[in-house]
Design a protein around this motif. Structure first.
Motif, PDB file in Angstrom:
ATOM      1  N   UNK A  31       0.843  -1.206   0.000  1.00 47.66           N
ATOM      2  CA  UNK A  31       0.000   0.000   0.000  1.00 47.66           C
ATOM      3  C   UNK A  31       0.877   1.254   0.000  1.00 47.66           C
ATOM      4  N   UNK A  32       1.968   1.222   0.799  1.00 42.08           N
ATOM      5  CA  UNK A  32       2.895   2.365   0.810  1.00 42.08           C
ATOM      6  C   UNK A  32       3.476   2.572  -0.587  1.00 42.08           C
ATOM      7  N   UNK A  33       3.736   1.463  -1.291  1.00 43.98           N
ATOM      8  CA  UNK A  33       4.273   1.560  -2.652  1.00 43.98           C
ATOM      9  C   UNK A  33       3.260   2.228  -3.584  1.00 43.98           C
ATOM     10  N   UNK A  34       1.975   1.904  -3.425  1.00 45.92           N
ATOM     11  CA  UNK A  34       0.941   2.540  -4.252  1.00 45.92           C
ATOM     12  C   UNK A  34       0.920   4.052  -3.986  1.00 45.92           C
ATOM     13  N   UNK A  35       1.039   4.433  -2.708  1.00 46.58           N
ATOM     14  CA  UNK A  35       1.076   5.855  -2.390  1.00 46.58           C
ATOM     15  C   UNK A  35       2.275   6.517  -3.075  1.00 46.58           C
ATOM     16  N   UNK A  36       3.436   5.845  -2.991  1.00 48.85           N
ATOM     17  CA  UNK A  36       4.662   6.377  -3.596  1.00 48.85           C
ATOM     18  C   UNK A  36       4.518   6.524  -5.112  1.00 48.85           C
ATOM     19  N   UNK A  37       3.977   5.496  -5.759  1.00 42.80           N
ATOM     20  CA  UNK A  37       3.892   5.534  -7.222  1.00 42.80           C
ATOM     21  C   UNK A  37       2.948   6.657  -7.680  1.00 42.80           C
ATOM     22  N   UNK A  38       1.868   6.891  -6.912  1.00 46.46           N
ATOM     23  CA  UNK A  38       0.948   7.988  -7.268  1.00 46.46           C
ATOM     24  C   UNK A  38       1.620   9.343  -7.059  1.00 46.46           C
ATOM     25  N   UNK A  39       2.428   9.467  -6.011  1.00 46.56           N
ATOM     26  CA  UNK A  39       3.183  10.720  -5.801  1.00 46.56           C
ATOM     27  C   UNK A  39       4.139  10.945  -6.977  1.00 46.56           C
ATOM     28  N   UNK A  67      -2.883  10.075  -3.231  1.00 42.96           N
ATOM     29  CA  UNK A  67      -3.711   8.894  -2.990  1.00 42.96           C
ATOM     30  C   UNK A  67      -4.925   9.263  -2.135  1.00 42.96           C
ATOM     31  N   UNK A  88      -3.773   6.910   5.505  1.00 45.01           N
ATOM     32  CA  UNK A  88      -2.499   6.596   4.837  1.00 45.01           C
ATOM     33  C   UNK A  88      -1.774   7.887   4.419  1.00 45.01           C
TER      34      UNK A  88
END
Lengths: 185, 137
Positions: A18-26, A32, A152
């Protein structure tokens, strides 16, 4: 590889993902937050003509709608290609407590007693699901975000308002769990 | 196609939500009854790593894929809207076992009755927009 992905995922692998999804959207220049899509959908349905809150250019949120579309596809893949054949490992204490409410644990993700066609074809069933959804939608917009935006993204940016919102999530959640659910079921 | 990366990100997110069982009504009940570490482990891990990610992005002034600075907006300083709105959200979360993301993931998973919950959440969102100016924020 597929066999590993088919198992239920551990909390640490899931949390990291989930942290990776936040990072990729940033990295894509976005932030996110899923519940903003509900506002966008109201706007697309024409709510902006009557209510100022919905009067904005929804195309700026097109990326988020695509993200949401992807998440539906992800759910489909998880239920087909990546489906686990093991029942959900719910704690015995929860199984016991739910039994007390008359809700039988069936090993699936969601109880058929609440999400099955039998319940939803009763007036009570449709009211529970509609009203529950309305609380989520109203509360998310009032609080300015949901689990993804506050718990998150907000907490990751050390935002005190997000911590207050998460405390609110638990006040409401505990009140529902301990006081209201026994009245409904 | 410019939108493909968002569809793929969402797809991965949907798989994570389903395979972690965070879309499960049972898991949310278990969380609100403090009977398992599972959901706290998921959110806790995401937040701890998230704090590190945001810190590093700010410290090293990391830019996005188009070369623009990654900016973080501070939330409005207040407590009323967060506490009241959050509590209303929590009531719905514990009742339906789904926050906005998992609602949609569940539909993909095959729980089509979740569409009723989604419809309800749109009504709730609309209602908020309608009476926003009368609410304490």
């Amino acid at each position: 590889m597929l066999d590993i992905l088919r198992q239920p995922w551990s909390w640490y692998a899931s949390g990291a993902a989930i942290a990776f999804i936040m990072l990729i959207l940033l990295y894509f220049g976005k932030s996110f937050g899923v519940s903003a899509n509900l506002r966008t959908m109201c706007t697309i349905a024409g709510a902006g003509k009557r209510v100022k809150f919905f009067d904005f250019d929804w195309r700026s949120q097109k990326w988020n709608l695509l993200f949401l579309l992807g998440s539906v596809l992800g759910g489909y893949i998880a239920s087909t290609l990546l489906k686990s054949d093991q029942p959900l490992q719910l704690s015995n204490a929860t199984i016991h407590d739910l039994q007390g409410l008359g809700i039988h644990f069936d090993g699936q993700l969601n109880p058929a007693q609440i999400f099955g066609l039998d319940f939803i074809s009763t007036p009570k069933g449709i009211m529970v699901l509609l009203f529950g959804g309305a609380l989520v939608g109203f509360g998310a917009r009032y609080a300015g975000g949901c689990t993804s935006g506050h718990a998150i993204s907000g907490l990751s940016n050390l935002q005190l308002p997000s911590l207050i919102a998460v405390i609110g999530f638990f006040i409401g959640g505990l009140a529902m769990t301990y006081f209201i659910l026994p009245l409904i079921f | 196609m410019k939108g493909l990366k968002f569809i793929l990100s969402g797809l991965v997110f949907g798989v994570i939500m389903a395979k972690s069982e965070a879309i499960s009504w049972y898991r949310i009940q278990e969380m609100f009854r403090f009977q398992s570490f599972h959901m706290y482990g998921i959110i806790g891990t995401a937040v701890i790593l998230g704090v590190a990610i945001v810190y590093l992005i700010k410290k090293f002034k990391i830019r996005d894929f188009q070369g623009n600075p990654i900016l973080f907006q501070d939330k409005d300083k207040s407590w009323k809207r967060y506490l009241i709105g959050g509590s209303i959200f929590g009531l719905g979360w514990a009742l339906t076992g789904a926050c906005p993301g998992p609602m949609f993931v569940n539909v993909g998973y095959g729980y089509y009755t979740m569409l009723v919950v989604i419809f309800g959440s749109l009504i709730g969102t609309y209602l908020y927009g309608l009476i926003k100016h009368k609410l304490p924020h």
